[in-house]
Design an enzyme around this catalytic site. Structure first.
Site, short mmCIF file in Angstrom:
data_model
loop_
_atom_site.label_atom_id
_atom_site.label_comp_id
_atom_site.label_asym_id
_atom_site.label_seq_id
_atom_site.Cartn_x
_atom_site.Cartn_y
_atom_site.Cartn_z
N PHE A 255 0.81 -1.23 0.00
CA PHE A 255 0.00 0.00 0.00
C PHE A 255 0.84 1.27 0.00
O PHE A 255 0.37 2.31 0.47
CB PHE A 255 -0.98 0.00 1.20
CG PHE A 255 -2.36 -0.30 0.73
CD1 PHE A 255 -2.73 -1.61 0.46
CD2 PHE A 255 -3.29 0.70 0.53
CE1 PHE A 255 -3.99 -1.90 -0.02
CE2 PHE A 255 -4.55 0.43 0.05
CZ PHE A 255 -4.90 -0.88 -0.22
N CYS A 266 -15.38 2.44 -1.72
CA CYS A 266 -15.16 2.49 -0.26
C CYS A 266 -14.28 3.64 0.21
O CYS A 266 -14.74 4.50 0.94
CB CYS A 266 -14.58 1.16 0.22
SG CYS A 266 -15.76 -0.19 0.02
P1 NAD Z 1 -23.60 -2.53 -3.84
O1 NAD Z 1 -24.13 -1.24 -4.32
O2 NAD Z 1 -22.79 -3.39 -4.73
O3 NAD Z 1 -24.81 -3.43 -3.31
C1 NAD Z 1 -25.83 -2.96 -2.49
C2 NAD Z 1 -27.10 -3.69 -2.87
O4 NAD Z 1 -28.12 -3.39 -1.92
C3 NAD Z 1 -27.65 -3.29 -4.24
O5 NAD Z 1 -27.79 -4.43 -5.06
C4 NAD Z 1 -29.03 -2.66 -3.92
O6 NAD Z 1 -30.00 -2.94 -4.91
C5 NAD Z 1 -29.37 -3.36 -2.62
N1 NAD Z 1 -30.36 -2.69 -1.78
C6 NAD Z 1 -30.47 -1.36 -1.49
N2 NAD Z 1 -31.52 -1.16 -0.66
C7 NAD Z 1 -32.05 -2.38 -0.40
C8 NAD Z 1 -33.13 -2.82 0.40
N3 NAD Z 1 -33.86 -1.97 1.11
N4 NAD Z 1 -33.41 -4.13 0.42
C9 NAD Z 1 -32.68 -5.01 -0.30
N5 NAD Z 1 -31.65 -4.64 -1.07
C10 NAD Z 1 -31.33 -3.35 -1.11
O7 NAD Z 1 -22.79 -2.19 -2.52
P2 NAD Z 1 -21.52 -2.96 -1.92
O8 NAD Z 1 -20.30 -2.54 -2.63
O9 NAD Z 1 -21.85 -4.41 -1.79
O10 NAD Z 1 -21.46 -2.30 -0.48
C11 NAD Z 1 -22.42 -2.59 0.51
C12 NAD Z 1 -21.91 -2.05 1.83
O11 NAD Z 1 -20.70 -2.73 2.20
C13 NAD Z 1 -21.54 -0.56 1.81
O12 NAD Z 1 -21.82 -0.01 3.07
C14 NAD Z 1 -20.04 -0.58 1.58
O13 NAD Z 1 -19.41 0.58 2.09
C15 NAD Z 1 -19.64 -1.80 2.37
N6 NAD Z 1 -18.40 -2.44 1.92
C16 NAD Z 1 -18.14 -2.56 0.59
C17 NAD Z 1 -16.98 -3.20 0.18
C18 NAD Z 1 -16.64 -3.32 -1.29
O14 NAD Z 1 -15.49 -3.62 -1.59
N7 NAD Z 1 -17.58 -3.10 -2.19
C19 NAD Z 1 -16.09 -3.73 1.12
C20 NAD Z 1 -16.41 -3.62 2.47
C21 NAD Z 1 -17.58 -2.97 2.85
#
Ligand code: NAD
Length: 446
Positions: A255, A266
Site C-alpha cells: 500500500f 469504499c
Molecule cells: P452494492 O451497491 O454493490 O450493493 C448494495 C445492494 O443493496 C444493491 O444491489 C441494492 O439494490 C441493494 N439494496 C439497497 N436497498 C435495499 C433494500 N432496502 N433491500 C434489499 N436490497 C437493497 O454495494 P456494496 O459494494 O456491496 O457495499 C455494501 C456495503 O458494504 C456498503 O456499506 C459498503 O461501504 C460496504 N463495503 C463494501 C466493500 C466493497 O469492496 N464493495 C467492502 C467492504 C464494505
C-alpha cells in the site's frame, strides 16, 4: 442455521455465497428484480474471481437462494445480515436510509429471536438506530420478540473478495450480548481454521474499526502520492524511495505504491464519512482532510502531465486508455480515476479510445458513447498520440512493444501505475512518463 443477507451487491453476494459454501442455508435478498432474476438464471451482476463457481455449486445444492421478498425470508431466519449500500449524502456523511429500511422490514416481519448484523460500512451509532427502528416496528405490531443487533464490518477487497471472505486476516464482531457473540462465533469459526482471530468487541468500536482501517489505507496511498510528486520536483525516483522505506518493517511494502489516486466504492466515501463524523463532534480530522484533498488532486495528475507534454493543445489528439476499473480484477467503476482523466481529455477536445479486460460494460453505463470502446489493448492505442495506463491489469505488464510502437501515431506512454521501466521504455523509443519519476531518470540502475 438459516441466514438472510439483505443487499446482493459486492459484499452481500460474496457473503451469502461464501456462507453457503460452508453448509449454511442462505437467502440473498435484493430490491433490484433484474439482479435477482439474473442470479436465479445463474448470471452474476458483478465480476469477482471465483465467485461464479461458488454461486453455481451452492445454488445447485439448494443452499443458496435469491429473492426480492425479504418479508418471507426473514420469517424463519436466525440471522439477518444487512449488506445494502451506504452511499455518501450531500455533506459526505453515510446515507443510512437503505440500512434503516431493512431494519424496518425486519421489525415488521420477524417471527421469533433474530440477530440483526450490520455488514454495511456505517458510522458509530448506527446499530443503535437499527435497534430503535426494529423496536418501533415491533411496537406497532404489539409484538415483543427478542432480538440482538451486532456489527460485523466487512474487510474484503474487490478482486480478491472470495479469498478474503473464506480466509480472512481477521473477523471483527461488535456485540452487546453473549447470545449474539455465540451465534456469530458459530457462523464464523469455519472461516478461521487458519488460526486468524475473531476479534470480539463492543459495537461502537467495531463500527469505528472499519472506518479507521480504510482511513489508514487511504492515508498510506495519499502520503505516497504526495511524496511521489515531491520526488519529481527534487529529482528523486519514487520507485527507489518506496523500496527504501518499504524495507523498514514498521512501514512495510504494501500500500505504498504511488499512482493516480484511490477510487472505488469504499475509500473515497468512507474517508469523507469519517471526516463528517469527526466534524459532528467538533473534532476536525486534519490528517484525513489532507488525505482526501491530495487524492482529489492526484486523480488529475495524469491529465496535467499529458497537458504539459502536448503544450496544452489536446484538441483532436487521440488517446488510448488502458484500464478503466478503479483497480485490477474488478469491474467496479465507482469513483474510478479513469473517469476523471477521460472527462478532462474529452473536455479538452481529445478523442478517447479505451480498453479494459472486464469493466467495458460498466464503463458504458458511466461514459456512454462519448468514447470508443476498443476490442483489445492494441486496438485502443491504434493511431494514438499517447497511451495512458490507468489500471494495472496483469495483461498490460508485458505487451508487444514493437507492435505498439508501430500502431501509435506518436510513441508516448503515460504510466499511471509505474509498471514499466523508464530506461527500457526509452530504449524502445518511447517518450515515457511515470508517477514520481523524472522523464529520462532510470528506474533501475542495477
Ligand atoms: P452494492 O451497491 O454493490 O450493493 C448494495 C445492494 O443493496 C444493491 O444491489 C441494492 O439494490 C441493494 N439494496 C439497497 N436497498 C435495499 C433494500 N432496502 N433491500 C434489499 N436490497 C437493497 O454495494 P456494496 O459494494 O456491496 O457495499 C455494501 C456495503 O458494504 C456498503 O456499506 C459498503 O461501504 C460496504 N463495503 C463494501 C466493500 C466493497 O469492496 N464493495 C467492502 C467492504 C464494505
Amino acid at each position: 442455521m438459516k441466514i438472510v443477507v439483505v443487499g446482493t451487491g459486492y459484499v452481500g453476494l460474496v457473503t451469502g455465497a461464501c456462507l453457503s459454501e460452508v453448509g449454511i442455508d442462505v437467502v440473498c435478498i435484493d430490491v433490484n428484480e433484474e439482479k435477482i432474476n439474473n442470479l436465479n438464471k445463474g448470471i452474476l451482476p458483478i465480476y469477482e474471481p471465483g465467485l461464479d463457481a461458488i454461486v453455481e455449486r451452492n445454488s445447485k445444492k439448494g443452499r443458496l437462494h435469491f429473492s426480492t421478498r425479504a418479508e418471507e425470508a426473514i420469517v424463519d431466519a436466525q440471522v439477518v445480515f444487512i449488506a445494502v449500500g451506504t452511499p455518501p449524502g450531500e455533506d459526505g456523511s453515510a446515507d443510512l436510509q437503505y440500512v434503516l429500511q431493512v431494519a424496518d422490514t425486519v421489525g415488521k416481519n420477524m417471527n421469533g429471536y433474530l440477530a440483526v448484523v450490520t455488514k454495511s460500512t456505517v458510522p458509530v451509532g448506527t446499530a443503535a438506530k437499527v435497534k430503535a427502528a426494529i423496536q418501533k416496528a415491533l411496537e406497532q405490531r404489539n409484538e415483543t420478540f427478542e432480538f440482538d443487533v451486532a456489527s460485523n464490518p466487512e474487510f474484503l477487497k474487490e478482486g480478491a473478495a472470495v479469498e478474503d471472505f473464506l480466509k480472512p486476516d481477521r473477523i471483527v464482531i461488535g456485540v452487546e450480548t453473549k447470545r449474539a457473540k455465540t451465534l456469530l462465533h458459530q457462523l464464523y469459526d469455519p472461516f478461521v481454521l487458519n488460526g486468524h482471530p475473531i476479534l470480539c468487541m463492543d459495537i461502537p468500536s467495531a463500527e469505528m474499526t472499519k472506518y479507521a482501517a480504510n482511513a489508514m489505507l487511504a492515508t498510506k496511498i495519499s502520503f505516497m502520492n504526495d511524496i511521489a510528486n515531491l520526488c519529481e520536483l527534487v529529482g528523486a525516483n519514487v520507485n527507489e524511495v518506496r523500496n527504501g522505506i518499504g524495507s523498514d518493517l514498521r512501514i512495510g511494502k504494501r500500500f505504498i505504491y504511488p499512482g493516480v489516486g484511490y477510487g472505488g466504492s469504499c475509500f473515497p466515501k468512507d474517508v469523507k464519512a469519517l471526516i463528517r463524523t469527526a466534524a459532528e463532534y467538533n473534532y476536525p480530522l486534519r490528517i484525513l482532510s489532507a488525505v482526501d484533498a491530495v487524492n482529489d488532486d492526484q486523480k488529475k495528475v495524469l491529465f496535467k502531465k499529458i497537458h504539459t507534454f502536448f503544450k496544452g493543445s489536446l484538441k483532436g489528439k487521440r488517446f488510448g486508455i488502458w484500464g478503466l476499473s478503479f483497480k485490477p480484477n474488478t469491474d467496479d467503476m465507482r469513483d474510478a480515476p479513469s473517469l476523471v482523466l477521460i472527462e478532462a481529455l474529452l473536455e479538452a477536445g481529445a478523442y478517447v479510445q479505451v480498453y479494459d479486460p472486464i469493466a467495458m460494460e460498466e464503463a458504458r453505463h458511466s461514459l456512454g458513447y462519448k468514447i470508443t470502446y476498443a476490442y483489445d489493448a492494441i486496438s485502443a492505442i491504434k493511431n494514438a498520440d499517447a497511451m495512458v495506463l490507468v489500471t494495472e491489469w496483469p495483461e498490460f505488464r508485458l505487451p508487444d512493444w514493437q507492435l505498439i510502437h508501430d500502431s501509435m501515431r506518436s510513441p508516448v506512454i503515460f504510466d499511471g501505475r509505474n509498471i514499466y521501466h523508464a530506461d527500457e521504455m526509452q530504449e524502445r523509443g518511447f517518450n515515457y512518463f511515470g508517477i514520481g519519476i523524472q522523464n529520462g531518470l532510470n528506474n533501475n540502475i542495477n
